[in-house]
Design a protein around this motif. Structure first.
Motif, PDB file in Angstrom:
ATOM      1  N   PRO A  39       0.984  -1.091   0.054  1.00 33.17           N
ATOM      2  CA  PRO A  39      -0.060   0.062   0.070  1.00 33.17           C
ATOM      3  C   PRO A  39       0.892   1.079   0.021  1.00 33.17           C
ATOM      4  CG  PRO A  39      -0.700  -1.406   1.557  1.00 33.17           C
ATOM      5  CD  PRO A  39       0.630  -2.184   1.187  1.00 33.17           C
ATOM      6  N   GLY A  40       0.160   2.473  -0.744  1.00 28.78           N
ATOM      7  CA  GLY A  40       1.174   3.761  -0.711  1.00 28.78           C
ATOM      8  C   GLY A  40       2.162   3.567  -1.921  1.00 28.78           C
ATOM      9  N   THR A  41       2.258   2.628  -2.724  1.00 28.99           N
ATOM     10  CA  THR A  41       3.288   2.565  -3.643  1.00 28.99           C
ATOM     11  C   THR A  41       2.618   2.886  -4.896  1.00 28.99           C
ATOM     12  OG1 THR A  41       3.075   0.113  -4.093  1.00 28.99           O
ATOM     13  CG2 THR A  41       4.788   0.955  -2.742  1.00 28.99           C
ATOM     14  N   ALA A  42       3.287   2.953  -6.256  1.00 30.06           N
ATOM     15  CA  ALA A  42       2.557   3.292  -7.438  1.00 30.06           C
ATOM     16  C   ALA A  42       1.821   2.164  -8.023  1.00 30.06           C
ATOM     17  CB  ALA A  42       3.727   3.660  -8.422  1.00 30.06           C
ATOM     18  N   MET A  43       0.839   2.467  -8.826  1.00 30.39           N
ATOM     19  CA  MET A  43      -0.120   1.510  -9.605  1.00 30.39           C
ATOM     20  C   MET A  43       0.885   0.759 -10.494  1.00 30.39           C
ATOM     21  SD  MET A  43      -3.089   2.162 -12.044  1.00 30.39           S
ATOM     22  CE  MET A  43      -4.050   2.972 -10.917  1.00 30.39           C
ATOM     23  N   ILE A  44       0.757  -0.541 -10.480  1.00 30.07           N
ATOM     24  CA  ILE A  44       1.593  -1.555 -11.122  1.00 30.07           C
ATOM     25  C   ILE A  44       1.723  -1.199 -12.767  1.00 30.07           C
ATOM     26  CG2 ILE A  44      -0.110  -3.198 -11.596  1.00 30.07           C
ATOM     27  CD1 ILE A  44       2.208  -5.263 -10.777  1.00 30.07           C
ATOM     28  N   CYS A  45       2.599  -1.516 -13.467  1.00 29.86           N
ATOM     29  CA  CYS A  45       2.472  -1.285 -14.928  1.00 29.86           C
ATOM     30  C   CYS A  45       2.162   0.302 -15.033  1.00 29.86           C
ATOM     31  CB  CYS A  45       1.538  -2.232 -15.633  1.00 29.86           C
ATOM     32  SG  CYS A  45       1.893  -3.786 -15.642  1.00 29.86           S
ATOM     33  N   SER A  46       2.731   1.308 -14.297  1.00 30.30           N
ATOM     34  CA  SER A  46       2.582   2.502 -14.521  1.00 30.30           C
ATOM     35  C   SER A  46       3.913   3.415 -14.859  1.00 30.30           C
ATOM     36  CB  SER A  46       1.862   3.045 -13.423  1.00 30.30           C
ATOM     37  OG  SER A  46       2.655   3.080 -12.247  1.00 30.30           O
ATOM     38  N   GLY A  47       5.068   2.623 -15.415  1.00 32.92           N
ATOM     39  CA  GLY A  47       6.063   3.375 -15.561  1.00 32.92           C
ATOM     40  C   GLY A  47       7.002   3.540 -14.291  1.00 32.92           C
ATOM     41  N   GLU A  48       6.635   2.713 -13.186  1.00 28.59           N
ATOM     42  CA  GLU A  48       7.279   2.744 -11.647  1.00 28.59           C
ATOM     43  C   GLU A  48       8.660   2.208 -11.632  1.00 28.59           C
ATOM     44  OE1 GLU A  48       5.097  -1.121 -11.327  1.00 28.59           O
ATOM     45  OE2 GLU A  48       5.220   0.633 -12.571  1.00 28.59           O
ATOM     46  N   PHE A  95      10.968  -0.570 -10.257  1.00 30.33           N
ATOM     47  CA  PHE A  95      10.618  -1.949  -9.591  1.00 30.33           C
ATOM     48  C   PHE A  95      11.287  -2.259  -8.188  1.00 30.33           C
ATOM     49  CE2 PHE A  95      10.773  -3.270 -14.311  1.00 30.33           C
ATOM     50  CZ  PHE A  95       9.643  -2.821 -14.482  1.00 30.33           C
ATOM     51  N   ARG A  96      12.022  -1.193  -7.803  1.00 34.09           N
ATOM     52  CA  ARG A  96      12.730  -1.670  -6.381  1.00 34.09           C
ATOM     53  C   ARG A  96      12.250  -0.807  -5.161  1.00 34.09           C
ATOM     54  NH1 ARG A  96      19.379  -1.448  -7.346  1.00 34.09           N
ATOM     55  NH2 ARG A  96      19.433  -3.359  -9.002  1.00 34.09           N
ATOM     56  N   CYS A  97      11.474   0.279  -5.802  1.00 32.22           N
ATOM     57  CA  CYS A  97      10.850   1.386  -4.693  1.00 32.22           C
ATOM     58  C   CYS A  97       9.342   1.461  -4.645  1.00 32.22           C
ATOM     59  CB  CYS A  97      11.517   2.653  -4.323  1.00 32.22           C
ATOM     60  SG  CYS A  97      11.410   3.690  -5.739  1.00 32.22           S
ATOM     61  N   GLY A  98       8.906   1.301  -5.961  1.00 33.95           N
ATOM     62  CA  GLY A  98       7.440   1.362  -6.523  1.00 33.95           C
ATOM     63  C   GLY A  98       7.056   3.011  -6.477  1.00 33.95           C
ATOM     64  N   THR A  99       8.047   3.607  -6.889  1.00 38.50           N
ATOM     65  CA  THR A  99       7.443   5.063  -7.178  1.00 38.50           C
ATOM     66  C   THR A  99       8.134   5.743  -8.475  1.00 38.50           C
ATOM     67  OG1 THR A  99       9.702   5.912  -6.190  1.00 38.50           O
ATOM     68  CG2 THR A  99       8.134   5.780  -5.048  1.00 38.50           C
ATOM     69  N   HIS A 100       7.682   6.812  -9.083  1.00 38.97           N
ATOM     70  CA  HIS A 100       7.850   7.343 -10.266  1.00 38.97           C
ATOM     71  C   HIS A 100       9.176   8.126 -10.400  1.00 38.97           C
ATOM     72  CE1 HIS A 100       3.279   6.328 -10.538  1.00 38.97           C
ATOM     73  NE2 HIS A 100       3.955   5.606 -11.333  1.00 38.97           N
ATOM     74  N   GLY A 101       9.415   8.502 -11.567  1.00 38.65           N
ATOM     75  CA  GLY A 101      10.508   9.606 -11.473  1.00 38.65           C
ATOM     76  C   GLY A 101      12.005   8.871 -11.877  1.00 38.65           C
ATOM     77  N   HIS A 102      12.202   7.599 -11.778  1.00 37.79           N
ATOM     78  CA  HIS A 102      13.343   7.304 -12.200  1.00 37.79           C
ATOM     79  C   HIS A 102      13.106   5.439 -12.499  1.00 37.79           C
ATOM     80  CE1 HIS A 102      12.674   6.531  -7.752  1.00 37.79           C
ATOM     81  NE2 HIS A 102      13.252   5.437  -8.154  1.00 37.79           N
ATOM     82  N   GLY A 103      14.281   4.992 -13.172  1.00 29.41           N
ATOM     83  CA  GLY A 103      14.105   3.592 -13.354  1.00 29.41           C
ATOM     84  C   GLY A 103      14.735   2.844 -12.117  1.00 29.41           C
ATOM     85  N   SER A 104      14.746   1.415 -12.264  1.00 32.19           N
ATOM     86  CA  SER A 104      15.262   0.523 -11.328  1.00 32.19           C
ATOM     87  C   SER A 104      16.803   0.725 -11.109  1.00 32.19           C
ATOM     88  CB  SER A 104      14.827  -0.806 -11.433  1.00 32.19           C
ATOM     89  OG  SER A 104      13.470  -0.996 -11.729  1.00 32.19           O
ATOM     90  N   ARG A 105      17.439   0.989 -12.296  1.00 31.51           N
ATOM     91  CA  ARG A 105      18.970   1.059 -12.256  1.00 31.51           C
ATOM     92  C   ARG A 105      19.343   2.285 -11.603  1.00 31.51           C
ATOM     93  NH1 ARG A 105      21.227  -0.223 -18.205  1.00 31.51           N
ATOM     94  NH2 ARG A 105      20.356  -2.628 -18.389  1.00 31.51           N
ATOM     95  N   ASP A 106      18.654   3.338 -11.656  1.00 35.86           N
ATOM     96  CA  ASP A 106      18.811   4.532 -10.971  1.00 35.86           C
ATOM     97  C   ASP A 106      18.434   4.763  -9.684  1.00 35.86           C
ATOM     98  OD1 ASP A 106      20.248   5.388 -13.225  1.00 35.86           O
ATOM     99  OD2 ASP A 106      18.240   6.041 -14.171  1.00 35.86           O
ATOM    100  N   CYS A 107      17.805   3.850  -9.173  1.00 35.46           N
ATOM    101  CA  CYS A 107      17.016   3.907  -7.698  1.00 35.46           C
ATOM    102  C   CYS A 107      18.276   3.867  -6.665  1.00 35.46           C
ATOM    103  CB  CYS A 107      16.226   2.808  -7.521  1.00 35.46           C
ATOM    104  SG  CYS A 107      15.371   2.755  -5.844  1.00 35.46           S
ATOM    105  N   LEU A 108      17.658   4.964  -5.480  1.00 38.83           N
ATOM    106  CA  LEU A 108      18.863   5.229  -4.644  1.00 38.83           C
ATOM    107  C   LEU A 108      18.440   4.425  -3.273  1.00 38.83           C
ATOM    108  CD1 LEU A 108      19.364   8.957  -5.077  1.00 38.83           C
ATOM    109  CD2 LEU A 108      20.786   7.252  -5.890  1.00 38.83           C
TER     110      LEU A 108
END
Length: 385
Positions: A311-320, A322-335
């Protein structure tokens, strides 16, 4: 003993009420001398007016006619100090007060003192509610009964009838509640609450167990699920690619089949994304516990083992991510780092990646944007990622 009548000033201060003064004076005269004449009462009144006050000057200016009888004098008094009409609430205002008249759960079974008499708190509440219903002019009907009944403590509600046609019947039933049954109901409710808390605690423990997957397993799953990439075995040498042994994950991207897409869609329907509120969190924990009991702790996430979404994460298959469930960056760039509370479990990461691979970002245009908040070394917010 005669009532002490204070001196009257007549200067309209908030502490003085002319109408109450004249009533108190009359009571005093009746007690001291029930057979006193008008002349005696008129003469006595002068001694209850403060020296040099507006009231004394008024008395001195009375005409012979006004001093001829007590009725004439009181008429002159009321003309000089007319009775102030008290403010009164409307029916709607009393109804609003009735809706806010709540019986607290902590008050059930407690004894209160009312007018030097000890009564049960729910009895006192019922009397006050009935008085408000009378003032609101709704006591003869069922107006607001169900709304007020809905706000009562659970133990009280369970011992009442489903419907009431008048406030008298409703409040009478509350006052007649059997205290033994009421206390027993309170005890059972507390016991059920305790059992629910224990169950939730066990669910949390199972969730923690489910999170104990090794990083090696996580990376293996991600390598197999990464879109458009070739998974490289961990034992591969950077300087000797020719010596790299083949791996089961070392394959080129192939388009998902219609059968895979349909299976993934059904998996999303089986485990709907819960809202980020108390009830949503409880359902999410139940989903996690059910998944662990059904599949075990080390089962790999596939299209046949859909995984719950936090709960509280982005809708699935919305360009989120995959590591933190938020928008604005990809999994490779997740901090987010391993162990970070913002980081998703390895199973959810794998499930989100699998869904995106099979269905694509079909929710991108309708999903709310959810961003990851970045913090500095001191824990201060520095912006959105």
């Amino acid at each position: 003993m005669a009532e002490a009548v204070p001196l009257f000033y007549g200067d309209r201060t908030e502490a003085e009420n002319p109408s109450n003064f004249i009533k108190a004076f009359n009571r005093s005269m009746l007690f001291l001398n029930p057979l006193s004449t008008d002349a005696q009462k008129i003469k006595a009144l002068a001694n209850y007016l403060r020296m040099g006050s507006p009231a004394e000057r008024w008395y001195e200016d009375l005409t012979t006619t006004q001093l001829a009888s007590w009725d004439e004098l009181t008429k002159a008094f009321n003309d000089r100090w007319p009775t102030t009409k008290s403010a009164s609430q409307t029916s709607e205002e009393y109804q609003t007060e009735l809706l806010s008249h709540k019986m607290l759960k902590e008050d059930v079974g407690v004894i209160r003192t009312v007018g030097q008499q000890k009564v049960w708190s729910h009895v006192r509440w019922a009397d006050e509610a009935m008085e408000l219903a009378r003032l609101a002019k709704i006591k003869g009907g069922s107006t607001l009964i169900w709304q007020v009944k809905k706000q009562l403590p659970q133990a009280v509600r369970k011992l009442l009838d489903d419907e009431y046609m008048s406030w008298k019947t409703f409040t009478d039933d509350i006052k007649k509640l059997n205290m033994s049954k009421l206390k027993q109901e309170c005890k059972e409710i507390e016991e059920r609450k305790r059992r629910e808390e224990e169950r939730d605690q066990k669910l949390l423990q199972k969730v923690e167990v489910a999170k104990r997957a090794t990083m090696a397993d996580i990376m293996a799953q991600l390598q197999c699920l990464t879109i458009g990439q070739v998974a490289v075995p961990r034992t591969a040498s950077r300087t000797s690619p020719s010596t790299t042994s083949p791996s089961s994950c070392n394959m080129q991207y192939t388009p998902p089949t219609e059968e895979l897409k349909e299976t993934v869609r059904k998996g999303l329907e089986q485990l709907p994304h819960q809202p980020d509120d108390e009830e949503g969190q409880r359902r999410y924990l139940s989903q996690l516990a059910s998944w662990t009991m059904k599949h075990g702790e080390t089962t790999r996430v596939t299209e046949h083992t859909p995984y719950p979404l936090k709960p509280g994460t982005a809708m699935i298959c919305s360009g989120e991510c995959f590591r933190c469930g938020t928008h604005g960056h990809g999994s490779r760039d997740c901090l987010t780092l391993e162990g970070d509370s913002s980081r998703l479990s390895c199973n959810e990461t794998a499930w989100r990646a699998l869904c995106n691979r099979a269905l694509g970002p079909f929710n991108r245009s309708t999903a709310y944007s959810i961003r990851l908040v970045a913090l500095d070394d001191q824990g201060n917010e520095t912006g959105l990622l």
